[in-house]
Design a protein around this motif. Structure first.
Motif, mmCIF file in Angstrom:
data_model
loop_
_atom_site.group_PDB
_atom_site.id
_atom_site.type_symbol
_atom_site.label_atom_id
_atom_site.label_comp_id
_atom_site.label_asym_id
_atom_site.label_seq_id
_atom_site.Cartn_x
_atom_site.Cartn_y
_atom_site.Cartn_z
ATOM 1 N N ALA A 13 24.807 -15.496 51.031
ATOM 2 C CA ALA A 13 26.120 -16.110 51.218
ATOM 3 C C ALA A 13 26.967 -15.908 49.963
ATOM 4 O O ALA A 13 28.166 -15.629 50.044
ATOM 5 C CB ALA A 13 25.977 -17.591 51.542
ATOM 6 N N ARG A 14 26.328 -16.013 48.801
ATOM 7 C CA ARG A 14 27.033 -15.749 47.544
ATOM 8 C C ARG A 14 27.445 -14.279 47.479
ATOM 9 O O ARG A 14 28.536 -13.944 47.008
ATOM 10 C CB ARG A 14 26.141 -16.089 46.347
ATOM 11 N N ALA A 15 26.588 -13.394 47.941
ATOM 12 C CA ALA A 15 26.905 -11.965 47.958
ATOM 13 C C ALA A 15 28.113 -11.691 48.847
ATOM 14 O O ALA A 15 29.009 -10.920 48.475
ATOM 15 C CB ALA A 15 25.689 -11.165 48.425
ATOM 16 N N ALA A 16 28.165 -12.327 50.015
ATOM 17 C CA ALA A 16 29.309 -12.159 50.919
ATOM 18 C C ALA A 16 30.585 -12.641 50.238
ATOM 19 O O ALA A 16 31.634 -11.985 50.311
ATOM 20 C CB ALA A 16 29.073 -12.925 52.219
ATOM 21 N N TRP A 17 30.500 -13.775 49.570
ATOM 22 C CA TRP A 17 31.658 -14.301 48.841
ATOM 23 C C TRP A 17 32.116 -13.303 47.776
ATOM 24 O O TRP A 17 33.312 -13.028 47.643
ATOM 25 C CB TRP A 17 31.290 -15.639 48.201
ATOM 26 N N SER A 18 31.185 -12.727 47.039
ATOM 27 C CA SER A 18 31.539 -11.776 45.996
ATOM 28 C C SER A 18 32.239 -10.552 46.579
ATOM 29 O O SER A 18 33.231 -10.074 46.027
ATOM 30 C CB SER A 18 30.283 -11.350 45.227
ATOM 31 N N LEU A 19 31.737 -10.059 47.706
ATOM 32 C CA LEU A 19 32.377 -8.900 48.344
ATOM 33 C C LEU A 19 33.790 -9.250 48.804
ATOM 34 O O LEU A 19 34.717 -8.460 48.619
ATOM 35 C CB LEU A 19 31.533 -8.415 49.522
ATOM 36 N N ALA A 20 33.965 -10.431 49.386
ATOM 37 C CA ALA A 20 35.304 -10.855 49.833
ATOM 38 C C ALA A 20 36.229 -11.047 48.629
ATOM 39 O O ALA A 20 37.397 -10.657 48.662
ATOM 40 C CB ALA A 20 35.203 -12.138 50.653
ATOM 41 N N LEU A 21 35.718 -11.635 47.578
ATOM 42 C CA LEU A 21 36.503 -11.896 46.377
ATOM 43 C C LEU A 21 37.045 -10.610 45.778
ATOM 44 O O LEU A 21 38.165 -10.576 45.258
ATOM 45 C CB LEU A 21 35.645 -12.632 45.343
ATOM 46 N N HIS A 22 36.281 -9.541 45.869
ATOM 47 C CA HIS A 22 36.687 -8.285 45.248
ATOM 48 C C HIS A 22 37.305 -7.295 46.231
ATOM 49 O O HIS A 22 37.501 -6.129 45.895
ATOM 50 C CB HIS A 22 35.503 -7.679 44.494
ATOM 51 N N ALA A 23 37.661 -7.767 47.414
ATOM 52 C CA ALA A 23 38.336 -6.920 48.413
ATOM 53 C C ALA A 23 39.844 -6.967 48.186
ATOM 54 O O ALA A 23 40.628 -7.156 49.113
ATOM 55 C CB ALA A 23 37.962 -7.377 49.820
ATOM 56 N N ALA A 38 34.177 0.619 52.001
ATOM 57 C CA ALA A 38 33.024 0.544 52.912
ATOM 58 C C ALA A 38 32.427 -0.859 52.906
ATOM 59 O O ALA A 38 32.063 -1.398 53.969
ATOM 60 C CB ALA A 38 31.977 1.584 52.522
ATOM 61 N N ASP A 39 32.335 -1.474 51.727
ATOM 62 C CA ASP A 39 31.826 -2.848 51.640
ATOM 63 C C ASP A 39 32.706 -3.806 52.439
ATOM 64 O O ASP A 39 32.211 -4.672 53.167
ATOM 65 C CB ASP A 39 31.767 -3.321 50.176
ATOM 66 N N THR A 40 34.018 -3.652 52.299
ATOM 67 C CA THR A 40 34.953 -4.507 53.038
ATOM 68 C C THR A 40 34.806 -4.284 54.537
ATOM 69 O O THR A 40 34.807 -5.257 55.315
ATOM 70 C CB THR A 40 36.400 -4.226 52.585
ATOM 71 N N LYS A 41 34.645 -3.044 54.941
ATOM 72 C CA LYS A 41 34.485 -2.739 56.369
ATOM 73 C C LYS A 41 33.219 -3.389 56.931
ATOM 74 O O LYS A 41 33.244 -3.980 58.015
ATOM 75 C CB LYS A 41 34.436 -1.217 56.557
ATOM 76 N N ILE A 42 32.132 -3.318 56.191
ATOM 77 C CA ILE A 42 30.870 -3.938 56.636
ATOM 78 C C ILE A 42 31.031 -5.449 56.703
ATOM 79 O O ILE A 42 30.625 -6.087 57.682
ATOM 80 C CB ILE A 42 29.711 -3.559 55.693
ATOM 81 N N LEU A 43 31.632 -6.048 55.676
ATOM 82 C CA LEU A 43 31.815 -7.499 55.682
ATOM 83 C C LEU A 43 32.755 -7.913 56.809
ATOM 84 O O LEU A 43 32.524 -8.931 57.467
ATOM 85 C CB LEU A 43 32.331 -7.993 54.325
ATOM 86 N N ARG A 44 33.771 -7.127 57.075
ATOM 87 C CA ARG A 44 34.688 -7.408 58.188
ATOM 88 C C ARG A 44 33.911 -7.444 59.514
ATOM 89 O O ARG A 44 34.115 -8.327 60.335
ATOM 90 C CB ARG A 44 35.788 -6.348 58.251
ATOM 91 N N ARG A 45 33.003 -6.488 59.703
ATOM 92 C CA ARG A 45 32.184 -6.446 60.923
ATOM 93 C C ARG A 45 31.298 -7.689 61.018
ATOM 94 O O ARG A 45 31.200 -8.316 62.066
ATOM 95 C CB ARG A 45 31.318 -5.186 60.948
ATOM 96 N N ILE A 46 30.690 -8.068 59.901
ATOM 97 C CA ILE A 46 29.821 -9.253 59.890
ATOM 98 C C ILE A 46 30.624 -10.499 60.225
ATOM 99 O O ILE A 46 30.188 -11.343 61.024
ATOM 100 C CB ILE A 46 29.102 -9.379 58.529
ATOM 101 N N LEU A 47 31.816 -10.631 59.641
ATOM 102 C CA LEU A 47 32.661 -11.800 59.923
ATOM 103 C C LEU A 47 33.082 -11.823 61.390
ATOM 104 O O LEU A 47 33.122 -12.887 62.009
ATOM 105 C CB LEU A 47 33.895 -11.808 59.028
ATOM 106 N N ALA A 48 33.380 -10.665 61.956
ATOM 107 C CA ALA A 48 33.785 -10.597 63.362
ATOM 108 C C ALA A 48 32.635 -10.998 64.287
ATOM 109 O O ALA A 48 32.855 -11.656 65.306
ATOM 110 C CB ALA A 48 34.270 -9.186 63.709
ATOM 111 N N GLU A 49 31.426 -10.640 63.918
ATOM 112 C CA GLU A 49 30.279 -10.929 64.774
ATOM 113 C C GLU A 49 29.688 -12.321 64.558
ATOM 114 O O GLU A 49 29.128 -12.904 65.483
ATOM 115 C CB GLU A 49 29.175 -9.886 64.543
#
Length: 191
Positions: free
Chosen positions: A73-83, A48-59
């Motif tokens: 921005a650090r939080a986004a990086w952490s979510l991407a790092l752990h995807a 779910a975290d990856t899906k939300i971040l994917r939507r944010i990156l697309a928009e």
């Protein structure tokens, strides 16, 4: 700049909250504090975290300092790092993060760690020595391209020499184990 001062405080709050929840889940996983049902719920939350971040990156492309502030921005990086379960997404996030770094809107150290993570996850040697394995016997640096020039590459992205970084990780792991942490083998990052 705080989340409230960013252009999109709503996104900033969501990213920060999701990253904090993700970190708490990872800590429980590392300490073997989850049963099989909780592990399944944990994986679902990661997706779910990856899906939300994917939507944010697309928009918005990479949610950098100007859009969401440094903490988010650090939080986004952490979510991407752990995807780690979505290699294609992780590679796409690395490209967007690199563009944000070039625009002065993200930290180069975050890009270096995410880039290394994508390399390691695809079975290739890492560039900056930021990824390691935690094993019952200690830590192992994941395979590194051209180890003799590793410290020069680390310096080029603002990272400390590898010996200093590894010593910090060893101390942190020793403290965690004294506090009852697990000795499970996992992929981790060293900055």
């Amino acid at each position: 700049m705080t989340a409230a001062e960013s252009l999109r405080p709503d996104l900033a709050r969501e990213l920060i909250a999701r990253a904090a929840q993700s970190a708490a889940r990872r800590a429980k996983r590392l300490r073997n504090q989850l049963d099989a049902v909780q592990l399944g719920q944990d994986r679902h939350a990661d997706h779910a975290d990856t899906k939300i971040l994917r939507r944010i990156l697309a928009e918005h492309d990479w949610p950098g300092h100007r859009l969401v502030g440094p903490e988010a921005a650090r939080a986004a990086w952490s979510l991407a790092l752990h995807a780690d379960d979505d290699a294609d997404f992780q590679r796409a996030a690395t490209i967007l993060l690199e563009r944000a770094v070039q625009d002065g809107d993200a930290r180069i150290q975050h890009w270096a760690q995410l880039y290394d993570r994508t390399l390691v996850n695809s079975g290739r040697p890492q560039e900056f020595g930021t990824q390691l394995l935690l094993a019952p016997t200690g830590i192992e640096l994941c395979l590194v391209r051209a180890p003799d020039s590793l410290d020069q590459r680390r310096a080029s992205v603002g990272l400390s020499p590898i010996a200093i970084a590894l010593e910090k990780v060893r101390r942190r792991i020793a403290q965690d184990r004294q506090a009852g942490g697990s000795s499970t083998v996992v992929l981790a990052e060293v900055a």
